[in-house]
Motif scaffolding. Structure first.
Motif, PDB file in Angstrom:
ATOM      1  N   ASN A   1      39.314  46.566  28.553  1.00  0.00           N
ATOM      2  CA  ASN A   1      40.277  45.858  27.711  1.00  0.00           C
ATOM      3  C   ASN A   1      40.902  46.768  26.661  1.00  0.00           C
ATOM      4  O   ASN A   1      41.744  46.319  25.888  1.00  0.00           O
ATOM      5  CB  ASN A   1      39.569  44.729  26.947  1.00  0.00           C
TER       6      ASN A   1
ATOM      7  N   ILE B   1      37.106  36.779  28.491  1.00  0.00           N
ATOM      8  CA  ILE B   1      37.480  35.611  27.703  1.00  0.00           C
ATOM      9  C   ILE B   1      38.383  34.693  28.512  1.00  0.00           C
ATOM     10  O   ILE B   1      39.280  35.144  29.217  1.00  0.00           O
ATOM     11  CB  ILE B   1      38.142  36.046  26.361  1.00  0.00           C
TER      12      ILE B   1
ATOM     13  N   SER C   1      47.570  28.161  24.219  1.00  0.00           N
ATOM     14  CA  SER C   1      48.179  29.384  23.694  1.00  0.00           C
ATOM     15  C   SER C   1      49.684  29.388  23.897  1.00  0.00           C
ATOM     16  O   SER C   1      50.178  28.970  24.943  1.00  0.00           O
ATOM     17  CB  SER C   1      47.574  30.604  24.382  1.00  0.00           C
ATOM     18  N   LYS C   2      50.398  29.872  22.904  1.00  0.00           N
ATOM     19  CA  LYS C   2      51.841  30.053  23.035  1.00  0.00           C
ATOM     20  C   LYS C   2      52.196  31.519  23.206  1.00  0.00           C
ATOM     21  O   LYS C   2      53.364  31.882  23.239  1.00  0.00           O
ATOM     22  CB  LYS C   2      52.543  29.467  21.804  1.00  0.00           C
ATOM     23  N   HIS C   3      51.169  32.354  23.271  1.00  0.00           N
ATOM     24  CA  HIS C   3      51.409  33.788  23.451  1.00  0.00           C
ATOM     25  C   HIS C   3      51.719  34.054  24.922  1.00  0.00           C
ATOM     26  O   HIS C   3      51.065  33.509  25.803  1.00  0.00           O
ATOM     27  CB  HIS C   3      50.168  34.561  23.008  1.00  0.00           C
ATOM     28  N   MET C   4      52.712  34.904  25.175  1.00  0.00           N
ATOM     29  CA  MET C   4      53.138  35.126  26.553  1.00  0.00           C
ATOM     30  C   MET C   4      52.545  36.401  27.153  1.00  0.00           C
ATOM     31  O   MET C   4      52.852  36.744  28.296  1.00  0.00           O
ATOM     32  CB  MET C   4      54.667  35.198  26.616  1.00  0.00           C
ATOM     33  N   GLY C   5      51.722  37.124  26.398  1.00  0.00           N
ATOM     34  CA  GLY C   5      51.043  38.281  26.987  1.00  0.00           C
ATOM     35  C   GLY C   5      50.117  37.799  28.096  1.00  0.00           C
ATOM     36  O   GLY C   5      49.724  36.634  28.131  1.00  0.00           O
ATOM     37  N   GLU C   6      49.756  38.704  28.997  1.00  0.00           N
ATOM     38  CA  GLU C   6      48.915  38.316  30.133  1.00  0.00           C
ATOM     39  C   GLU C   6      47.541  37.821  29.666  1.00  0.00           C
ATOM     40  O   GLU C   6      46.971  38.371  28.733  1.00  0.00           O
ATOM     41  CB  GLU C   6      48.698  39.497  31.087  1.00  0.00           C
TER      42      GLU C   6
ATOM     43  N   ARG D   1      43.417  37.314  30.433  1.00  0.00           N
ATOM     44  CA  ARG D   1      42.459  38.225  31.062  1.00  0.00           C
ATOM     45  C   ARG D   1      42.436  38.024  32.578  1.00  0.00           C
ATOM     46  O   ARG D   1      42.395  38.986  33.353  1.00  0.00           O
ATOM     47  CB  ARG D   1      41.059  38.007  30.473  1.00  0.00           C
TER      48      ARG D   1
ATOM     49  N   ARG E   1      45.349  39.666  34.196  1.00  0.00           N
ATOM     50  CA  ARG E   1      45.202  41.129  34.240  1.00  0.00           C
ATOM     51  C   ARG E   1      44.301  41.554  35.404  1.00  0.00           C
ATOM     52  O   ARG E   1      44.590  42.515  36.108  1.00  0.00           O
ATOM     53  CB  ARG E   1      44.583  41.630  32.926  1.00  0.00           C
ATOM     54  N   ILE E   2      43.203  40.845  35.572  1.00  0.00           N
ATOM     55  CA  ILE E   2      42.282  41.203  36.658  1.00  0.00           C
ATOM     56  C   ILE E   2      42.947  40.924  38.010  1.00  0.00           C
ATOM     57  O   ILE E   2      42.815  41.698  38.961  1.00  0.00           O
ATOM     58  CB  ILE E   2      40.943  40.450  36.501  1.00  0.00           C
TER      59      ILE E   2
ATOM     60  N   GLU F   1      46.069  41.191  38.579  1.00  0.00           N
ATOM     61  CA  GLU F   1      47.032  42.293  38.783  1.00  0.00           C
ATOM     62  C   GLU F   1      46.318  43.514  39.368  1.00  0.00           C
ATOM     63  O   GLU F   1      46.852  44.197  40.248  1.00  0.00           O
ATOM     64  CB  GLU F   1      47.716  42.675  37.466  1.00  0.00           C
TER      65      GLU F   1
END
Lengths: 239, 239
Positions: free
Chosen positions: A137, A162, A168-173, A175, A178-179, A181
């Protein structure tokens, strides 16, 4: 021969450094006859001395002696003589780079897999025990010549796993994204997501999940599954 | 000569793809006489065709033509002929690796800095416009031969910048901690944290923060500051 205790993290919320894991670590050390620990503080960005001191302060209370790899004149010799190796958390890229620069990966690997020296990892030290650091991470604050890790197990771990907060309103990937991907690329090994407070114990060819929460297992082309504490994951060792 | 629009992200919560940024992008394109856009979909792990199609579908509605770098027979020639280059988000490591493998970094850099071709970046494409990808949030799913990026600006950006939730029980590093770890190493450039919905606009030697939220500026050895939308950050270009 291998004896590994791979912790998701060193500290859980509301508890002191290593406190939540004291019972597991104590049992792991005493069952394997460990009295002295060689601690590798290389993941720490601030102070190798300070980090070793923090670990020593805790483990000596439990009855174990600690030498820091930063305190010896010949690190490769110290690895060769170690009774137990503990690699702590911090930045995984910095940890790997320092081990690469010190030519320490192969000596550590040999010590664990051939000589059966017990290995304790936490966070970045757990990433380092696996096939590669591709599923860390951490922020890539330094460049490493490659991402290959110790391969004490033939799969990857994602520590501090996690779950995605539902509101959530966050647009980042997330966890999980990401895995996934990582698994969108061909021929990638399984990834074991270890939630904080959770660990993987390996003894020879037997791997078991322990600790507070279930783990989350990602295998390319298969449905992702929850793995309750106590589950046997030995099949992951046969790759 | 340089003309850059560096977006934190392509999408904000509750809004369609690129929708929140439509006004900024439209103005950036029309002021610079852009009618055709060369889109670089390399950060996408799933489908280059699908990603280019998604961007084309949106930008053609606004009156711009889109060619994907995945659709041309000679990418270096396409960069040389481009009227505008847009690098989209996804995985920053994959993006950089593909550009390194295609020997495309120097041609793109030359086009932007020497020929004054407008550059639009979003998320990973914004990371790529900076000094290095050392402050990406992405998982290192592939290895890159180095982390040097286009250096269209002489500092780093952290896109999708997120404040630490005050009640978090997760012990993984916060974004601020990660950036401070980067700055714990010697001689590191400033890092501009761009919250989602925020962007950096650069025209020649003038840099301005725009969008919804303040940016957060980390300079080694100085106190971290909030930078309101509309602020001039041109001093960051003089490194």
């Amino acid at each position: 021969m291998r004896k590994l205790l791979l912790l998701s993290c060193s500290t859980i919320h509301g508890s002191g450094f290593l406190e939540y894991a004291r019972e597991y670590i104590y049992e792991f050390f005493t069952k394997n006859g460990v009295k002295e620990v060689l601690f590798v503080p290389y993941a720490n960005v601030e102070s190798l001395e300070g980090y070793t001191g923090k670990v020593r302060s805790e483990l000596t209370k439990w009855g174990f002696q600690v030498t820091g790899l930063n305190e010896v004149s010949n690190p490769i010799e110290a690895v060769g003589a170690a009774q137990c190796i503990f690699i702590g958390g911090g930045n995984t890229f910095l940890l790997l780079k320092r081990l690469q620069e010190g030519n320490l990966l192969e000596p550590i690997r040999k010590r664990i897999l051939q000589d059966g020296v017990p290995y304790l990892g936490s966070s970045a030290g757990t990433n380092l025990a696996t096939a590669s650091i591709n599923t860390t991470n951490d922020m890539p604050i330094v460049h490493c010549e490659n991402f290959e890790a110790l391969s004490l197990v033939p799969f990857n771990i994602n520590p501090h796993y996690i779950d995605s907060p539902p509101d959530s309103k966050h647009m980042g990937e997330t966890r999980e994204t990401r895995i996934n991907e990582f698994h969108a690329l061909p021929d990638r090994p399984p990834v074991l997501g270890l939630r904080e407070g959770t660990f993987l114990h390996v003894r020879g060819d037997v791997a078991t999940i322990g600790g507070i929460y279930p783990a989350r297992l990602f295998i390319q082309g298969k449905e992702t599954t929850e793995v309750p504490s106590g589950s046997d994951l030995s099949f992951l060792l046969k790759q």
